[in-house]
Design a protein around this motif. Structure first.
Motif, PDB file in Angstrom:
ATOM      1  N   PRO A  99       0.780  -1.192  -0.126  1.00 37.73           N
ATOM      2  CA  PRO A  99      -0.232   0.098   0.060  1.00 37.73           C
ATOM      3  C   PRO A  99       0.884   1.289  -0.089  1.00 37.73           C
ATOM      4  O   PRO A  99       0.200   2.204  -0.529  1.00 37.73           O
ATOM      5  N   ASP A 100       2.078   1.170   0.561  1.00 37.56           N
ATOM      6  CA  ASP A 100       2.992   2.509   0.640  1.00 37.56           C
ATOM      7  C   ASP A 100       3.356   2.740  -0.761  1.00 37.56           C
ATOM      8  O   ASP A 100       3.551   3.983  -1.202  1.00 37.56           O
ATOM      9  N   LEU A 101       3.842   1.756  -1.516  1.00 39.48           N
ATOM     10  CA  LEU A 101       4.150   1.736  -2.786  1.00 39.48           C
ATOM     11  C   LEU A 101       3.332   2.354  -3.888  1.00 39.48           C
ATOM     12  O   LEU A 101       3.366   3.360  -4.465  1.00 39.48           O
ATOM     13  N   VAL A 102       1.744   1.935  -3.915  1.00 40.86           N
ATOM     14  CA  VAL A 102       0.925   2.572  -4.530  1.00 40.86           C
ATOM     15  C   VAL A 102       0.498   4.043  -4.182  1.00 40.86           C
ATOM     16  O   VAL A 102       0.352   4.690  -4.965  1.00 40.86           O
ATOM     17  N   GLU A 103       0.562   4.038  -2.758  1.00 41.26           N
ATOM     18  CA  GLU A 103       0.217   5.539  -2.490  1.00 41.26           C
ATOM     19  C   GLU A 103       1.444   6.424  -2.877  1.00 41.26           C
ATOM     20  O   GLU A 103       1.120   7.398  -3.223  1.00 41.26           O
ATOM     21  N   THR A 104       2.639   6.206  -2.720  1.00 44.00           N
ATOM     22  CA  THR A 104       3.704   6.741  -3.362  1.00 44.00           C
ATOM     23  C   THR A 104       3.462   7.336  -5.067  1.00 44.00           C
ATOM     24  O   THR A 104       3.780   8.404  -5.201  1.00 44.00           O
ATOM     25  N   GLY A 105       3.225   6.292  -5.623  1.00 44.28           N
ATOM     26  CA  GLY A 105       3.032   6.543  -7.101  1.00 44.28           C
ATOM     27  C   GLY A 105       1.675   7.470  -7.204  1.00 44.28           C
ATOM     28  O   GLY A 105       1.941   8.341  -8.147  1.00 44.28           O
ATOM     29  N   CYS A 106       0.560   7.326  -6.481  1.00 45.44           N
ATOM     30  CA  CYS A 106      -0.158   8.265  -6.763  1.00 45.44           C
ATOM     31  C   CYS A 106      -0.307   9.592  -6.048  1.00 45.44           C
ATOM     32  O   CYS A 106      -0.457  10.518  -6.804  1.00 45.44           O
ATOM     33  N   LEU A 107       0.698   9.825  -5.024  1.00 42.81           N
ATOM     34  CA  LEU A 107       1.070  11.254  -4.513  1.00 42.81           C
ATOM     35  C   LEU A 107       1.919  11.836  -5.710  1.00 42.81           C
ATOM     36  O   LEU A 107       1.954  12.907  -5.789  1.00 42.81           O
ATOM     37  N   ALA A 108       2.913  10.978  -6.331  1.00 45.41           N
ATOM     38  CA  ALA A 108       3.696  11.514  -7.217  1.00 45.41           C
ATOM     39  C   ALA A 108       3.311  11.862  -8.526  1.00 45.41           C
ATOM     40  O   ALA A 108       3.989  12.253  -9.448  1.00 45.41           O
ATOM     41  N   HIS A 109       2.140  11.375  -8.942  1.00 44.67           N
ATOM     42  CA  HIS A 109       1.751  11.109 -10.559  1.00 44.67           C
ATOM     43  C   HIS A 109       1.458  12.560 -10.902  1.00 44.67           C
ATOM     44  O   HIS A 109       1.734  12.712 -12.252  1.00 44.67           O
ATOM     45  N   ARG A 176      13.476   1.801  -7.388  1.00 48.86           N
ATOM     46  CA  ARG A 176      13.086   1.560  -8.672  1.00 48.86           C
ATOM     47  C   ARG A 176      11.624   1.236  -8.775  1.00 48.86           C
ATOM     48  O   ARG A 176      10.834   2.004  -9.509  1.00 48.86           O
ATOM     49  N   ALA A 177      11.006   0.532  -7.779  1.00 47.77           N
ATOM     50  CA  ALA A 177       9.533   0.371  -7.774  1.00 47.77           C
ATOM     51  C   ALA A 177       8.645   1.377  -7.756  1.00 47.77           C
ATOM     52  O   ALA A 177       7.669   1.599  -8.416  1.00 47.77           O
ATOM     53  N   ALA A 178       9.064   2.413  -6.707  1.00 43.22           N
ATOM     54  CA  ALA A 178       8.209   3.569  -6.524  1.00 43.22           C
ATOM     55  C   ALA A 178       8.343   4.674  -7.762  1.00 43.22           C
ATOM     56  O   ALA A 178       7.205   5.053  -8.241  1.00 43.22           O
ATOM     57  N   LEU A 179       9.524   4.730  -8.622  1.00 47.08           N
ATOM     58  CA  LEU A 179       9.566   5.369  -9.714  1.00 47.08           C
ATOM     59  C   LEU A 179       8.671   4.850 -10.824  1.00 47.08           C
ATOM     60  O   LEU A 179       8.012   5.487 -11.594  1.00 47.08           O
ATOM     61  N   ASP A 180       8.887   3.402 -10.610  1.00 48.64           N
ATOM     62  CA  ASP A 180       7.913   2.900 -11.896  1.00 48.64           C
ATOM     63  C   ASP A 180       6.733   2.845 -11.662  1.00 48.64           C
ATOM     64  O   ASP A 180       5.860   3.177 -12.664  1.00 48.64           O
ATOM     65  N   ALA A 181       6.076   2.967 -10.295  1.00 47.46           N
ATOM     66  CA  ALA A 181       4.586   3.242  -9.949  1.00 47.46           C
ATOM     67  C   ALA A 181       4.122   4.346 -10.230  1.00 47.46           C
ATOM     68  O   ALA A 181       3.053   4.638 -10.219  1.00 47.46           O
ATOM     69  N   ALA A 182       5.102   5.379 -10.493  1.00 49.23           N
ATOM     70  CA  ALA A 182       4.695   6.808 -10.549  1.00 49.23           C
ATOM     71  C   ALA A 182       4.829   7.042 -12.136  1.00 49.23           C
ATOM     72  O   ALA A 182       4.408   8.161 -12.590  1.00 49.23           O
ATOM     73  N   THR A 183       5.164   6.137 -13.033  1.00 55.25           N
ATOM     74  CA  THR A 183       5.436   6.176 -14.556  1.00 55.25           C
ATOM     75  C   THR A 183       3.960   5.916 -15.168  1.00 55.25           C
ATOM     76  O   THR A 183       3.852   4.576 -15.430  1.00 55.25           O
ATOM     77  N   LYS A 184       3.310   6.758 -15.545  1.00 54.72           N
ATOM     78  CA  LYS A 184       2.050   6.386 -16.445  1.00 54.72           C
ATOM     79  C   LYS A 184       2.419   6.152 -17.941  1.00 54.72           C
ATOM     80  O   LYS A 184       1.619   5.315 -18.565  1.00 54.72           O
ATOM     81  N   TYR A 185       3.264   6.752 -18.430  1.00 55.90           N
ATOM     82  CA  TYR A 185       3.667   6.548 -19.925  1.00 55.90           C
ATOM     83  C   TYR A 185       5.119   6.263 -19.996  1.00 55.90           C
ATOM     84  O   TYR A 185       5.746   7.109 -20.227  1.00 55.90           O
ATOM     85  N   PRO A 186       5.522   4.937 -20.021  1.00 55.76           N
ATOM     86  CA  PRO A 186       6.950   4.421 -19.865  1.00 55.76           C
ATOM     87  C   PRO A 186       7.416   4.436 -21.328  1.00 55.76           C
ATOM     88  O   PRO A 186       7.862   3.567 -21.842  1.00 55.76           O
TER      89      PRO A 186
END
Length: 444
Positions: A99-109, A176-186
């Motif tokens: 959940p912390d990983l997904v939340e990080t991606g959402c906060l940073a998107h 790496r996983a947090a940056l990837d989780a925030a990447t909507k268009y890779p």
């Protein structure tokens, strides 16, 4: 997020055969560093870094739909990011994500969105044409890995991957996983895998080294599972909340949505979100929402009506998230769904309901005459600000960006320093800097 497309694109991995989802590679950082507080997970550290960043706080002064200074209680990019994070954290946890990983991606998107939201993004893209353009998602990666000063690469004995930037800022140095989780268009500009004409992309050319690092071992052009959860949570949050705000402000009349003439115009707008859906299918989607007991028949501003709006938002979020959760589980079964072992499945009917809500917000809130006039003035402010700063640089730039400008190896890098400066401004600070360098703008 069509469920059929996801079924054909995803490998058939049963839970028992899925690899460890969050291994050392997922938790690795661009620059290795010890944890000052043992016991925290890598993703808890990531979440804390984004929450405490100046870049996230800046979003409080950045337009979501209505400019922050034009209403007492507007949704801003910051409140939207927080709401997206709440939706994504719960949906991700239900499917087995950290959940912390997904939340990080959402906060940073949305952390790379410039002043005036998408209007500022379009104006900056024109101003930055000669250095590769501007895109809010690519700017998010740039902030997370370069512009937000948190960690620096070592001056000596830097890893080979950091050459030729020893001693440079590596931003928040997320995993790496947090940056990837925030990447909507890779992918890079113009490299959309299914739509070459798309303006959406996630990395500038000069940020490719860190992008290649974070994507190491990932399937080309494919978002990680956590990023698909973030993407749907983003859609759910802004489609429901923008409609709530439009109803409360009196811009949306629920009864008007039953008019055949109004529907015809509304579905023209919805084509941008669901180009493969005929009007009849969009009409069915709107009818399904109208048939729900919590759908408002009218809004009069009373306490009971306001409570009804909150229930509307809650019901819509629950409807959209539960549908995605159930469809994804039906495809993959029980167990943890993470990284590249799955993709989020969103049923077509629900996707079209969300598309109709987006169209409602665009037609009745964003396409109002006063809003278009405001956006026109905002585009002028950004264009004139870019021209003035480029002409006078390094004068007028903050210390950080002035240094980047002076260290630039060519005109492209120098212009990028100017664009980065403008992109870090809030709506109010962009207007203030414009007034100082150019002169008072028309009322925005």
């Amino acid at each position: 997020m069509d469920d059929t497309a996801h079924r054909t694109a995803t490998p058939d991995l049963t839970p028992s055969h899925r690899p460890d989802p969050y291994d050392g590679a997922a938790e690795a950082r661009w620059v290795p560093e010890p944890d000052k507080r043992p016991g925290r997970t890598a993703f808890q550290r990531d979440r804390a870094r984004v929450l405490h960043s100046a870049a996230l706080r800046r979003l409080a002064g950045t337009t979501q739909v209505v400019a922050p200074m034009r209403s007492d209680f507007p949704r801003t990019r910051l409140t939207h990011s927080l709401e997206c994070a709440q939706v994504g954290r719960e949906l991700g946890a239900a499917l087995g994500c950290d959940p912390d990983l997904v939340e990080t991606g959402c906060l940073a998107h949305d952390i790379g969105h410039p002043p005036f939201g998408h209007t500022g993004e379009e104006a900056l893209d024109q101003a930055a044409e000669s250095c590769g353009g501007f895109e809010g998602n690519a700017q998010s990666l740039r902030i997370l890995t370069r512009l937000e000063p948190k960690r620096f690469a070592p001056l000596d004995e830097a890893p080979a991957r950091l050459a030729p930037w020893p001693g440079r800022s590596v931003g928040l140095n997320l995993s790496r996983a947090a940056l990837d989780a925030a990447t909507k268009y890779p992918w890079t500009r113009g490299a959309h895998p299914t739509d070459p004409g798309s303006t959406k992309y996630g990395v500038y050319a000069d940020d490719l080294p860190v992008f290649r690092w974070l994507r190491a071992g990932s399937p080309p052009d494919r978002k990680c599972f956590e990023a698909t959860v973030m993407d749907w949570s983003d859609d759910v949050a802004y489609s429901t909340h923008d409609v709530e705000d439009g109803l409360q402000a009196g811009h949306i009349d629920p009864e008007a949505l039953r008019s055949p003439a109004e529907r015809a115009e509304l579905f023209k707008v919805a084509e941008r979100y669901a180009p493969d859906a005929p009007p009849e299918e969009l009409s069915e989607a709107l009818d399904r929402l109208h048939a729900q007991p919590w759908w408002p028949a009218a809004y009069d501003g009373s306490a009971r009506a306001r409570a009804g709006l909150k229930d509307l938002t809650s019901q819509l979020i629950g409807r959209f998230c539960l549908a995605a959760e159930q469809a994804t589980r039906a495809r993959y079964g029980p167990g943890r769904l993470t990284r590249y072992a799955a993709e989020l499945v969103v049923p077509r009917e629900v996707r079209l309901e969300c598309a109709v809500l987006k169209a409602v917000a665009v037609r009745y809130v964003m396409q109002r005459d006063e809003q278009e006039q405001l956006r026109s003035r905002q585009r002028i402010v950004i264009a004139e600000l870019a021209e003035a700063l480029t002409r006078r640089a390094p004068e007028g730039l903050d210390v950080v960006f002035a240094a980047r400008y002076e260290e630039a190896e060519d005109d492209c890098a120098a212009l990028r320093a100017v664009i980065d400066q403008i992109a870090t401004l809030t709506d109010a600070s962009a207007l203030a800097l414009h007034a100082r360098l150019v002169g008072p703008a028309a009322r925005t």
